[in-house]
Design a protein around this motif. Structure first.
Motif, PDB file in Angstrom:
ATOM      1  N   ASN A  46      18.627-104.423 -40.362  1.00 59.97           N
ATOM      2  CA  ASN A  46      19.185-105.622 -40.997  1.00 59.97           C
ATOM      3  C   ASN A  46      20.710-105.541 -41.085  1.00 59.97           C
ATOM      4  N   GLY A  47      21.297-104.960 -40.030  1.00 61.60           N
ATOM      5  CA  GLY A  47      22.751-104.900 -39.937  1.00 61.60           C
ATOM      6  C   GLY A  47      23.398-103.708 -40.610  1.00 61.60           C
ATOM      7  N   HIS A  82      28.688-101.726 -40.695  1.00 65.44           N
ATOM      8  CA  HIS A  82      29.209-101.502 -42.049  1.00 65.44           C
ATOM      9  C   HIS A  82      29.274-102.855 -42.753  1.00 65.44           C
ATOM     10  N   VAL A  83      28.251-103.145 -43.526  1.00 62.58           N
ATOM     11  CA  VAL A  83      28.112-104.449 -44.180  1.00 62.58           C
ATOM     12  C   VAL A  83      29.243-104.644 -45.182  1.00 62.58           C
ATOM     13  N   THR A 108      10.046-107.283 -43.182  1.00 62.85           N
ATOM     14  CA  THR A 108      10.386-107.197 -41.763  1.00 62.85           C
ATOM     15  C   THR A 108      11.895-107.067 -41.615  1.00 62.85           C
ATOM     16  N   LEU A 109      12.333-106.083 -40.834  1.00 64.10           N
ATOM     17  CA  LEU A 109      13.754-105.806 -40.646  1.00 64.10           C
ATOM     18  C   LEU A 109      14.147-105.976 -39.188  1.00 64.10           C
ATOM     19  N   ASN A 110      15.383-106.430 -38.958  1.00 67.13           N
ATOM     20  CA  ASN A 110      15.959-106.514 -37.612  1.00 67.13           C
ATOM     21  C   ASN A 110      16.486-105.136 -37.226  1.00 67.13           C
ATOM     22  N   LEU A 111      16.139-104.669 -36.017  1.00 66.48           N
ATOM     23  CA  LEU A 111      16.525-103.321 -35.586  1.00 66.48           C
ATOM     24  C   LEU A 111      17.345-103.362 -34.296  1.00 66.48           C
ATOM     25  N   ASP A 118      22.561-110.175 -41.228  1.00 69.08           N
ATOM     26  CA  ASP A 118      21.377-109.307 -41.137  1.00 69.08           C
ATOM     27  C   ASP A 118      21.304-108.606 -39.787  1.00 69.08           C
ATOM     28  N   GLY A 119      22.473-108.229 -39.265  1.00 64.59           N
ATOM     29  CA  GLY A 119      22.545-107.495 -38.009  1.00 64.59           C
ATOM     30  C   GLY A 119      22.559-108.348 -36.762  1.00 64.59           C
TER      31      GLY A 119
END
Length: 198
Positions: free
Chosen positions: A45-46, A102-103, A81-84, A142-143
């Motif tokens: 997720n970024g 680096h958020v 659910t995460l973005n990879l 979120d990436g």
């Protein structure tokens, strides 16, 4: 370094407190782990996270309190659910833009609606970040590397094409008043720093 082009989604399997910090285990049956080794980075997720343990279809990461405080991770629950995206290689196609993982802070979705076949979204970003956002510029949410349609004060307007909605967590987790991780354009951040020194 990442490109913001999501390779796969994964499921957050567990959250464990370890010595005041947090350890996460993330599973994906679609991400190719054959070239991942301990110490490698995977943006989740970024958020750039370091692999400290892994299996054939999962990896574990340790997370500091700073990361918990600055990102949406503090709201994550097992089953999310995460973005990879794995860290880019020198031979990787540069399909998105330069993303550090680096958020900078958290934004809030204010509008989300259908717009023909795409999804129109407005995200309110913190005032401190609005100077880094530009119409037709790049932003990471979120990436995901996204192009801004328009920037109105602290509101970033986006259109998400069907493919992006299908291969990320947008259609499953994004909703009005929901929070998302924001990383501003790396070049804009360094230009601002250079200007402050001159």
């Amino acid at each position: 370094m990442f490109t913001g082009i999501i390779e796969s989604t994964g499921i957050l399997k567990s959250i464990e407190e370890v010595g005041g910090d947090v350890r996460l285990t993330i599973e994906s049956n679609n991400l190719d782990f054959s070239d991942v080794k301990l110490g490698d980075s995977i943006a989740s997720n970024g958020i750039c996270l370091t692999v400290i343990d892994m299996t054939d279809n999962s990896y574990a990461v340790d997370v500091s309190r700073e990361t918990l405080a600055k990102t949406t991770m503090k709201h994550w629950q097992p089953g999310d659910t995460l973005n990879l995206e794995k860290a880019m290689l020198p031979t990787t196609r540069f399909g998105g833009h330069m993303v550090s993982g680096h958020v900078d802070d958290v934004g809030v979705i204010k509008v989300m609606r259908e717009d023909a076949r795409s999804i129109y979204i407005e995200i309110a970003i913190p005032d401190a970040l609005k100077k880094y956002a530009a119409t037709k510029g790049s932003i990471t949410v979120d990436g995901i590397s996204l192009t801004t349609n328009l920037v109105k004060d602290n509101i970033v307007c986006l259109n998400i094409i069907p493919h992006t909605a299908e291969v990320t967590n947008i259609g499953r987790h994004w909703q009005v008043d929901g929070e998302v991780n924001i990383e501003v354009d790396l070049i804009a951040r360094y230009l601002e720093r250079l200007n402050s020194l001159s």
